[in-house]
Design a protein around this motif. Structure first.
Motif, PDB file in Angstrom:
ATOM      1  N   UNK A  58     101.596  42.449 -68.469  1.00 47.01           N
ATOM      2  CA  UNK A  58     100.450  41.583 -68.694  1.00 47.01           C
ATOM      3  C   UNK A  58      99.785  41.971 -70.020  1.00 47.01           C
ATOM      4  N   UNK A  59      99.456  40.984 -70.816  1.00 48.92           N
ATOM      5  CA  UNK A  59      98.861  41.232 -72.125  1.00 48.92           C
ATOM      6  C   UNK A  59      97.411  41.692 -71.988  1.00 48.92           C
ATOM      7  N   UNK A  60      96.990  42.533 -72.907  1.00 44.77           N
ATOM      8  CA  UNK A  60      95.621  43.017 -72.960  1.00 44.77           C
ATOM      9  C   UNK A  60      94.780  42.033 -73.761  1.00 44.77           C
ATOM     10  N   UNK A  61      93.539  41.854 -73.343  1.00 43.41           N
ATOM     11  CA  UNK A  61      92.616  40.968 -74.048  1.00 43.41           C
ATOM     12  C   UNK A  61      91.816  41.801 -75.045  1.00 43.41           C
ATOM     13  N   UNK A  62      91.565  41.221 -76.202  1.00 35.64           N
ATOM     14  CA  UNK A  62      90.819  41.908 -77.245  1.00 35.64           C
ATOM     15  C   UNK A  62      89.782  40.936 -77.812  1.00 35.64           C
ATOM     16  N   UNK A  63      88.546  41.428 -77.994  1.00 37.86           N
ATOM     17  CA  UNK A  63      87.485  40.633 -78.604  1.00 37.86           C
ATOM     18  C   UNK A  63      87.304  41.068 -80.048  1.00 37.86           C
ATOM     19  N   UNK A  64      87.234  40.086 -80.936  1.00 33.39           N
ATOM     20  CA  UNK A  64      87.105  40.345 -82.367  1.00 33.39           C
ATOM     21  C   UNK A  64      86.009  39.448 -82.947  1.00 33.39           C
ATOM     22  N   UNK A  65      85.475  39.856 -84.094  1.00 33.19           N
ATOM     23  CA  UNK A  65      84.501  39.020 -84.802  1.00 33.19           C
ATOM     24  C   UNK A  65      84.964  38.834 -86.240  1.00 33.19           C
ATOM     25  N   UNK A  66      84.568  37.698 -86.818  1.00 27.57           N
ATOM     26  CA  UNK A  66      84.950  37.380 -88.196  1.00 27.57           C
ATOM     27  C   UNK A  66      83.999  38.074 -89.156  1.00 27.57           C
ATOM     28  N   UNK A  67      84.585  38.821 -90.076  1.00 24.40           N
ATOM     29  CA  UNK A  67      83.829  39.483 -91.137  1.00 24.40           C
ATOM     30  C   UNK A  67      84.533  39.127 -92.434  1.00 24.40           C
ATOM     31  N   UNK A  68      83.990  38.122 -93.119  1.00 20.68           N
ATOM     32  CA  UNK A  68      84.689  37.598 -94.300  1.00 20.68           C
ATOM     33  C   UNK A  68      85.952  36.899 -93.840  1.00 20.68           C
ATOM     34  N   UNK A  69      87.080  37.269 -94.416  1.00 22.37           N
ATOM     35  CA  UNK A  69      88.350  36.657 -94.020  1.00 22.37           C
ATOM     36  C   UNK A  69      89.132  37.550 -93.051  1.00 22.37           C
ATOM     37  N   UNK A  70      88.479  38.571 -92.517  1.00 26.46           N
ATOM     38  CA  UNK A  70      89.132  39.495 -91.582  1.00 26.46           C
ATOM     39  C   UNK A  70      88.560  39.360 -90.181  1.00 26.46           C
ATOM     40  N   UNK A  71      89.411  39.598 -89.178  1.00 26.83           N
ATOM     41  CA  UNK A  71      88.975  39.699 -87.791  1.00 26.83           C
ATOM     42  C   UNK A  71      88.886  41.179 -87.459  1.00 26.83           C
ATOM     43  N   UNK A  98      78.105  35.721 -86.426  1.00 27.01           N
ATOM     44  CA  UNK A  98      79.522  35.984 -86.650  1.00 27.01           C
ATOM     45  C   UNK A  98      80.319  35.237 -85.590  1.00 27.01           C
ATOM     46  N   UNK A  99      81.356  34.544 -85.998  1.00 24.16           N
ATOM     47  CA  UNK A  99      82.248  33.922 -85.028  1.00 24.16           C
ATOM     48  C   UNK A  99      82.981  35.012 -84.265  1.00 24.16           C
ATOM     49  N   UNK A 100      83.175  34.784 -82.955  1.00 19.96           N
ATOM     50  CA  UNK A 100      83.951  35.728 -82.160  1.00 19.96           C
ATOM     51  C   UNK A 100      85.153  35.002 -81.572  1.00 19.96           C
ATOM     52  N   UNK A 101      86.165  35.760 -81.233  1.00 14.97           N
ATOM     53  CA  UNK A 101      87.374  35.187 -80.651  1.00 14.97           C
ATOM     54  C   UNK A 101      87.928  36.142 -79.603  1.00 14.97           C
ATOM     55  N   UNK A 102      88.580  35.557 -78.629  1.00 13.96           N
ATOM     56  CA  UNK A 102      89.257  36.314 -77.567  1.00 13.96           C
ATOM     57  C   UNK A 102      90.749  36.126 -77.806  1.00 13.96           C
ATOM     58  N   UNK A 103      91.443  37.228 -77.988  1.00 13.37           N
ATOM     59  CA  UNK A 103      92.870  37.127 -78.267  1.00 13.37           C
ATOM     60  C   UNK A 103      93.666  38.115 -77.417  1.00 13.37           C
ATOM     61  N   UNK A 104      94.917  37.815 -77.261  1.00 12.34           N
ATOM     62  CA  UNK A 104      95.833  38.710 -76.540  1.00 12.34           C
ATOM     63  C   UNK A 104      96.329  39.767 -77.514  1.00 12.34           C
ATOM     64  N   UNK A 105      96.271  40.997 -77.080  1.00 13.34           N
ATOM     65  CA  UNK A 105      96.691  42.112 -77.959  1.00 13.34           C
ATOM     66  C   UNK A 105      98.073  42.597 -77.566  1.00 13.34           C
TER      67      UNK A 105
END
Length: 69
Positions: free
Chosen positions: A1-14, A62-69
């Motif tokens: 099962x994939x792990x969930x990771x929360x990230x935020x946008x800082x410039x052009x980087x997550x 800051x935009x945030x996103x939920x992604x699979x790690x």
């Protein structure tokens, strides 16, 4: 099962949020709610708006996103 990771946008980087913030945001996600949380990544409380997928801190958003790690 994939792990969930929360990230935020800082410039052009997550950027990955700290582990405790990850847990708090994931809990907010599952309850479809928004709230203030403590974040070591920002060294202060931040507001997480799940509906808008935003992190608000010190007058900045800051935009945030939920992604699979």
């Amino acid at each position: 099962m994939a792990t969930v990771q929360w990230v935020y946008a800082n410039g052009c980087n997550w950027v990955t949020l700290d582990a405790l913030a990850q847990q708090h945001i994931e809990n907010l996600w599952h309850h479809n709610s928004s709230s203030w949380i403590q974040s070591k990544s920002f060294n202060r409380p931040v507001y997480i708006d799940i509906e808008q997928m935003l992190l608000l801190c010190n007058g900045m958003s800051y935009s945030i996103a939920r992604r699979r790690a």
